[in-house]
Design an enzyme around this catalytic site. Structure first.
Site, PDB file in Angstrom:
ATOM      1  N   ARG A  90       0.829  -1.201   0.000  1.00  0.00           N
ATOM      2  CA  ARG A  90       0.000   0.000   0.000  1.00  0.00           C
ATOM      3  C   ARG A  90       0.868   1.257   0.000  1.00  0.00           C
ATOM      4  O   ARG A  90       0.566   2.231  -0.701  1.00  0.00           O
ATOM      5  CB  ARG A  90      -0.928   0.001   1.215  1.00  0.00           C
ATOM      6  CG  ARG A  90      -1.766   1.267   1.322  1.00  0.00           C
ATOM      7  CD  ARG A  90      -2.691   1.237   2.517  1.00  0.00           C
ATOM      8  NE  ARG A  90      -3.459   2.477   2.591  1.00  0.00           N
ATOM      9  CZ  ARG A  90      -4.446   2.679   3.481  1.00  0.00           C
ATOM     10  NH1 ARG A  90      -4.755   1.749   4.354  1.00  0.00           N
ATOM     11  NH2 ARG A  90      -5.095   3.835   3.484  1.00  0.00           N
ATOM     12  N   ASN A 144     -10.740  -4.412  -1.404  1.00  0.00           N
ATOM     13  CA  ASN A 144     -10.648  -3.399  -2.452  1.00  0.00           C
ATOM     14  C   ASN A 144      -9.673  -3.809  -3.554  1.00  0.00           C
ATOM     15  O   ASN A 144      -8.739  -4.581  -3.297  1.00  0.00           O
ATOM     16  CB  ASN A 144     -10.190  -2.064  -1.850  1.00  0.00           C
ATOM     17  CG  ASN A 144     -11.310  -1.349  -1.142  1.00  0.00           C
ATOM     18  OD1 ASN A 144     -12.412  -1.268  -1.645  1.00  0.00           O
ATOM     19  ND2 ASN A 144     -11.032  -0.823   0.048  1.00  0.00           N
ATOM     20  N   CYS A 164     -19.280  -2.203   0.617  1.00  0.00           N
ATOM     21  CA  CYS A 164     -18.470  -1.042   0.976  1.00  0.00           C
ATOM     22  C   CYS A 164     -19.186  -0.303   2.102  1.00  0.00           C
ATOM     23  O   CYS A 164     -20.412  -0.379   2.219  1.00  0.00           O
ATOM     24  CB  CYS A 164     -18.298  -0.128  -0.238  1.00  0.00           C
ATOM     25  SG  CYS A 164     -17.276   1.336   0.056  1.00  0.00           S
ATOM     26  N   HIS A 194     -16.668   3.413  -4.922  1.00  0.00           N
ATOM     27  CA  HIS A 194     -15.782   4.574  -4.738  1.00  0.00           C
ATOM     28  C   HIS A 194     -15.953   5.609  -5.839  1.00  0.00           C
ATOM     29  O   HIS A 194     -15.052   6.416  -6.082  1.00  0.00           O
ATOM     30  CB  HIS A 194     -14.317   4.136  -4.610  1.00  0.00           C
ATOM     31  CG  HIS A 194     -14.031   3.408  -3.332  1.00  0.00           C
ATOM     32  ND1 HIS A 194     -12.771   2.972  -2.982  1.00  0.00           N
ATOM     33  CD2 HIS A 194     -14.850   3.031  -2.313  1.00  0.00           C
ATOM     34  CE1 HIS A 194     -12.828   2.364  -1.808  1.00  0.00           C
ATOM     35  NE2 HIS A 194     -14.079   2.387  -1.383  1.00  0.00           N
ATOM     36  N   TYR A 244     -14.503   9.970  -2.217  1.00  0.00           N
ATOM     37  CA  TYR A 244     -13.526   9.573  -3.228  1.00  0.00           C
ATOM     38  C   TYR A 244     -13.610  10.454  -4.474  1.00  0.00           C
ATOM     39  O   TYR A 244     -12.671  10.491  -5.273  1.00  0.00           O
ATOM     40  CB  TYR A 244     -13.711   8.107  -3.619  1.00  0.00           C
ATOM     41  CG  TYR A 244     -13.240   7.144  -2.561  1.00  0.00           C
ATOM     42  CD1 TYR A 244     -11.908   6.738  -2.508  1.00  0.00           C
ATOM     43  CD2 TYR A 244     -14.113   6.655  -1.592  1.00  0.00           C
ATOM     44  CE1 TYR A 244     -11.458   5.866  -1.533  1.00  0.00           C
ATOM     45  CE2 TYR A 244     -13.675   5.785  -0.610  1.00  0.00           C
ATOM     46  CZ  TYR A 244     -12.352   5.396  -0.581  1.00  0.00           C
ATOM     47  OH  TYR A 244     -11.910   4.547   0.388  1.00  0.00           O
TER      48      TYR A 244
END
Length: 421
Positions: A90, A144, A164, A194, A244
């Site tokens: 990440r 995700n 989500c 998102h 987002y």
């Protein structure tokens, strides 16, 4: 009832367990199996999970294992919450896109594509093993990028629904602002994972009064502040975008901001170390306050509600989920995965009708859905050119020189996870 959590060593898991304990009337779990290859993390999380259930008088038992096949055997539902490559991957996803002037984020843009490429093959392997062991189990995907991963699962014929926490978070926020119970609010929530907008907020159910204009008039400034978007923009849109959407509506400002501070991955990694130390304390028998800063707010309520509905319990009949489009948004292919209100039951999720979408939103949705299709092709079949095409199609990239540079960086940082690279 047996539920299995793949990625059960996640620091998110105590939030989920707390929900199972509090909402046992909705979802009576007899056995909760936490599966994770990280034995030390799993021991810490599993110990706290047992203490949380005991504190709240829940009779269910918690089993921890690193054996996936044993863990999913006989499960009624399998919840996926894994992170291939961990926080180290990440950190990279949030860093190298900035070198090319693009947003560095773990679920969208170039970083989101990298995560999809690492994740889709692993999830499909897990799902196949679930199908061999227990073909009737439902797979609930919280991993995700949810839209792409869910699309991969559905295309492969798995009994899957994506989940989500954005919608339930907004529902809770709006209810607090209006001084009402969350269950009284039905969101006209539409888009892709998102990439969604609240085009209506209805009091009392799908056919209730739309109180979104009132929300924006009375609380627009507070909502905009939470989204980190200008209040006048919300007034001009007349909708509430997912937070987002800031990556799209304020891309260059976000890039400058991200370049000037530590990555979110670094913050989360430090938080996880603190949380795991807390979880090892045998006196701790409730989720710590620090967990609320980890993300995933209301995740447990959403997961319990969805699992209960799929398994024939008392879950809400209408829920926001990720599932096949099937004509819901007529400008998208039927096998695109959309995030909308759906009727949920033992047979799965069927999207509710959606009002025609304003071209302002439909255009961005269509372009991003095309990217997701190309991203899935790259994840399934590999190849540098497929990665390049997905990046070129993404609204946050879109220029060939950037797409080329991002492709090189993506492959360089992810070779250990991509067998074809």
């Amino acid at each position: 009832m047996k539920l299995t959590v793949v990625g059960g060593g996640s620091t998110y898991t105590p939030e989920l367990v707390d929900g199972f304990a509090r909402l046992r009337g909705t979802l009576p779990v007899d056995e909760l199996v936490l599966v994770d290859p990280a034995a030390e993390r799993l021991a810490a999380v599993g110990g706290l999970a047992r203490r949380i259930l005991a504190r709240q008088g829940h009779p269910g038992r918690v089993v921890t294992t690193g054996d996936l096949d044993a863990g999913v055997d006989g499960a009624d539902a399998v919840l996926l919450q894994l992170r291939v490559g961990g926080q180290a991957a990440r950190e990279q996803d949030e860093t190298w896109p900035l070198e090319c002037g693009c947003v560095g984020q773990e679920t969208t843009g170039a970083g989101g594509l990298a995560k999809a490429l690492r994740t889709v093959p692993v999830v499909l392997d897990i799902a196949e093993r679930v199908r061999r062991t227990n073909p009737d189990a439902w797979i609930i995907d919280f991993t995700n990028p949810v839209g792409i991963v869910t699309r991969a699962l559905l295309r492969a014929g798995h009994r899957a629904v994506g989940l989500c926490n954005v919608a339930i978070g907004l529902q809770r926020k709006f209810a607090a602002l209006l001084g009402t119970e969350p269950g009284r609010l039905h969101l006209d929530h539409v888009g892709l994972n998102h990439l969604t907008w609240e085009t209506g907020v209805r009091l009392g159910g799908p056919d209730g009064e739309d109180v979104l204009p009132r929300l924006l008039a009375e609380h627009g400034a507070a909502i905009a502040d939470d989204l980190r978007l200008p209040h006048p923009l919300l007034d001009r849109l007349g909708t509430v975008p997912s937070y987002y959407l800031r990556y799209y509506y304020a891309h260059d400002a976000v890039v400058r901001e991200l370049r000037g501070k530590p990555s979110r991955a670094a913050e989360v990694a430090d938080m996880e170390r603190q949380l795991l130390d807390m979880y090892r304390d045998p006196a701790l028998d409730e989720k710590p306050e620090l967990l609320s800063r980890r993300g995933g707010a209301h995740y447990s309520e959403a997961a319990v509600d969805l699992a209960a509905a799929l398994l024939g319990g008392s879950g809400s009949p209408h829920q926001v989920v990720n599932t096949y489009n099937n004509g819901t948004l007529p400008f998208l292919p039927d096998d695109a995965v959309v995030e909308v209100q759906a009727a949920v039951g033992r047979k799965g999720a069927t999207p509710l009708p959606v009002a025609p979408l304003d071209p302002l939103y439909a255009g961005l949705t269509a372009r991003t859905a095309a990217y997701e299709d190309l991203a899935l092709r790259a994840a399934l079949h590999g190849g540098r050119e497929r990665v390049f095409r997905a990046l070129l199609a993404h609204p946050l990239v879109g220029q060939y020189d950037r797409a080329d540079a991002l492709t090189d960086r993506l492959l360089a940082h992810n070779r250990e996870h991509l067998g074809w690279a």
